[in-house]
Design a protein around this motif. Structure first.
Motif, short mmCIF file in Angstrom:
data_model
loop_
_atom_site.label_atom_id
_atom_site.label_comp_id
_atom_site.label_asym_id
_atom_site.label_seq_id
_atom_site.Cartn_x
_atom_site.Cartn_y
_atom_site.Cartn_z
N GLN A 44 10.43 -19.60 -3.26
CA GLN A 44 10.64 -18.16 -3.20
C GLN A 44 9.38 -17.47 -3.71
OE1 GLN A 44 13.98 -17.10 -5.61
NE2 GLN A 44 15.46 -18.12 -4.28
N LEU A 45 9.02 -16.39 -3.04
CA LEU A 45 7.88 -15.59 -3.47
C LEU A 45 8.38 -14.19 -3.78
CD1 LEU A 45 4.79 -15.29 -3.78
CD2 LEU A 45 4.70 -14.68 -1.36
N HIS A 46 8.17 -13.76 -5.02
CA HIS A 46 8.54 -12.40 -5.43
C HIS A 46 7.27 -11.60 -5.61
CE1 HIS A 46 12.86 -12.92 -6.10
NE2 HIS A 46 12.51 -14.18 -6.24
N VAL A 47 7.12 -10.57 -4.76
CA VAL A 47 5.91 -9.75 -4.74
C VAL A 47 6.20 -8.44 -5.46
CG1 VAL A 47 4.17 -8.71 -3.26
CG2 VAL A 47 5.36 -10.79 -2.51
N VAL A 48 5.34 -8.10 -6.41
CA VAL A 48 5.53 -6.88 -7.18
C VAL A 48 4.29 -5.99 -7.09
CG1 VAL A 48 4.79 -7.96 -9.36
CG2 VAL A 48 6.19 -5.91 -9.44
N TYR A 49 4.55 -4.71 -6.89
CA TYR A 49 3.50 -3.69 -6.89
C TYR A 49 3.91 -2.66 -7.93
CZ TYR A 49 0.49 0.09 -5.22
OH TYR A 49 -0.44 1.10 -5.13
N VAL A 50 2.98 -2.30 -8.79
CA VAL A 50 3.30 -1.39 -9.89
C VAL A 50 2.59 -0.05 -9.69
CG1 VAL A 50 3.31 -1.06 -12.39
CG2 VAL A 50 3.58 -3.36 -11.43
N LEU A 51 3.40 1.00 -9.69
CA LEU A 51 2.91 2.37 -9.57
C LEU A 51 2.81 3.00 -10.96
CD1 LEU A 51 5.18 3.57 -6.63
CD2 LEU A 51 2.72 3.18 -6.52
N PRO A 52 2.07 4.10 -11.07
CA PRO A 52 2.05 4.82 -12.34
C PRO A 52 3.45 5.29 -12.72
CG PRO A 52 0.34 5.65 -10.88
CD PRO A 52 1.20 4.72 -10.07
N GLU A 53 3.69 5.45 -13.99
CA GLU A 53 4.98 5.91 -14.49
C GLU A 53 5.40 7.22 -13.84
OE1 GLU A 53 8.30 5.13 -16.28
OE2 GLU A 53 6.61 3.93 -16.98
N SER A 54 4.43 8.06 -13.52
CA SER A 54 4.71 9.39 -12.98
C SER A 54 4.98 9.41 -11.47
CB SER A 54 3.53 10.32 -13.28
OG SER A 54 2.36 9.79 -12.68
N ALA A 55 5.01 8.27 -10.82
CA ALA A 55 5.19 8.22 -9.36
C ALA A 55 6.54 8.82 -8.96
CB ALA A 55 5.08 6.80 -8.86
N THR A 56 6.54 9.55 -7.88
CA THR A 56 7.75 10.20 -7.39
C THR A 56 8.61 9.21 -6.60
OG1 THR A 56 6.74 10.84 -5.29
CG2 THR A 56 6.50 12.39 -7.15
N PRO A 57 9.88 9.53 -6.39
CA PRO A 57 10.72 8.67 -5.55
C PRO A 57 10.15 8.50 -4.14
CG PRO A 57 12.11 10.14 -6.83
CD PRO A 57 10.68 10.58 -7.04
N ALA A 58 9.55 9.56 -3.59
CA ALA A 58 8.93 9.46 -2.27
C ALA A 58 7.76 8.47 -2.29
CB ALA A 58 8.47 10.84 -1.79
N ALA A 59 6.95 8.52 -3.33
CA ALA A 59 5.83 7.59 -3.46
C ALA A 59 6.33 6.15 -3.60
CB ALA A 59 4.96 7.96 -4.65
N THR A 60 7.44 5.99 -4.29
CA THR A 60 8.03 4.65 -4.46
C THR A 60 8.52 4.11 -3.12
OG1 THR A 60 8.68 5.22 -6.72
CG2 THR A 60 9.79 3.34 -5.70
N ARG A 61 9.19 4.94 -2.33
CA ARG A 61 9.66 4.51 -1.01
C ARG A 61 8.48 4.16 -0.11
NH1 ARG A 61 13.17 8.61 -2.09
NH2 ARG A 61 12.01 10.11 -0.82
N GLU A 62 7.44 4.99 -0.15
CA GLU A 62 6.25 4.73 0.65
C GLU A 62 5.59 3.41 0.24
OE1 GLU A 62 1.97 6.72 1.94
OE2 GLU A 62 3.14 7.66 0.36
N ALA A 63 5.49 3.19 -1.07
CA ALA A 63 4.89 1.95 -1.57
C ALA A 63 5.70 0.74 -1.13
CB ALA A 63 4.78 1.99 -3.09
N MET A 64 7.02 0.84 -1.15
CA MET A 64 7.86 -0.28 -0.72
C MET A 64 7.62 -0.57 0.76
SD MET A 64 9.98 -2.69 -1.41
CE MET A 64 10.92 -2.40 -2.91
N GLY A 65 7.51 0.46 1.58
CA GLY A 65 7.24 0.27 3.00
C GLY A 65 5.89 -0.38 3.24
#
Length: 135
Positions: A44-65
């Protein structure tokens, strides 16, 4: 004398920290982790990307995509089915702490991260984020 191998009851788990803003070091890290995962059946490979604490929900969805697209393309290049045996994680906060947290949560056997530093014997094995993940 016969030697036998004990059957492993759980998969080999890798945690991979990626920085989508640095596809050179992240690409190398993904290639290395991907090659390991491809060689170990049922890994299994678990890939993690970390955004700044201040990232918006929209930025989080975009990053996941973007993360899913990036991994899908890299997996295909390695000859493995897109998304096969892959967990996607987008977190907020301090990258080393969040990568270590994911690794603990998934009981990772190995943590792989890229390095922004110019290659040096020490940094081939341990880069700046890797140093902090191990701390």
């Amino acid at each position: 004398m016969n030697s036998t191998y004990a059957e492993v009851s759980r998969p080999f788990v890798l945690a991979l920290g990626l920085d989508l803003s640095d596809t050179d070091s992240s690409g190398f890290a993904f290639d290395q982790a991907g090659q390991i995962a491809v060689r170990i059946p049922n890994s299994q490979l678990h890939v993690v990307y970390v955004l700044p604490e201040s990232a918006t929900p929209a930025a989080t969805r975009e990053a996941m995509g973007l993360l899913k697209l990036y991994v899908s393309e890299k997996w295909t290049a390695l000859g493995r089915g897109a998304g096969q045996g892959v967990g996607f994680h987008v977190r907020h906060g301090d990258a080393p702490r969040e990568i270590a947290q994911i690794a603990a949560e998934v009981s990772a056997d190995l943590i792989v991260v890229g390095s922004h530093k110019v290659p040096h014997l020490k940094t081939i094995f341990i880069g700046s984020t890797a140093e902090r993940v191990m701390a």
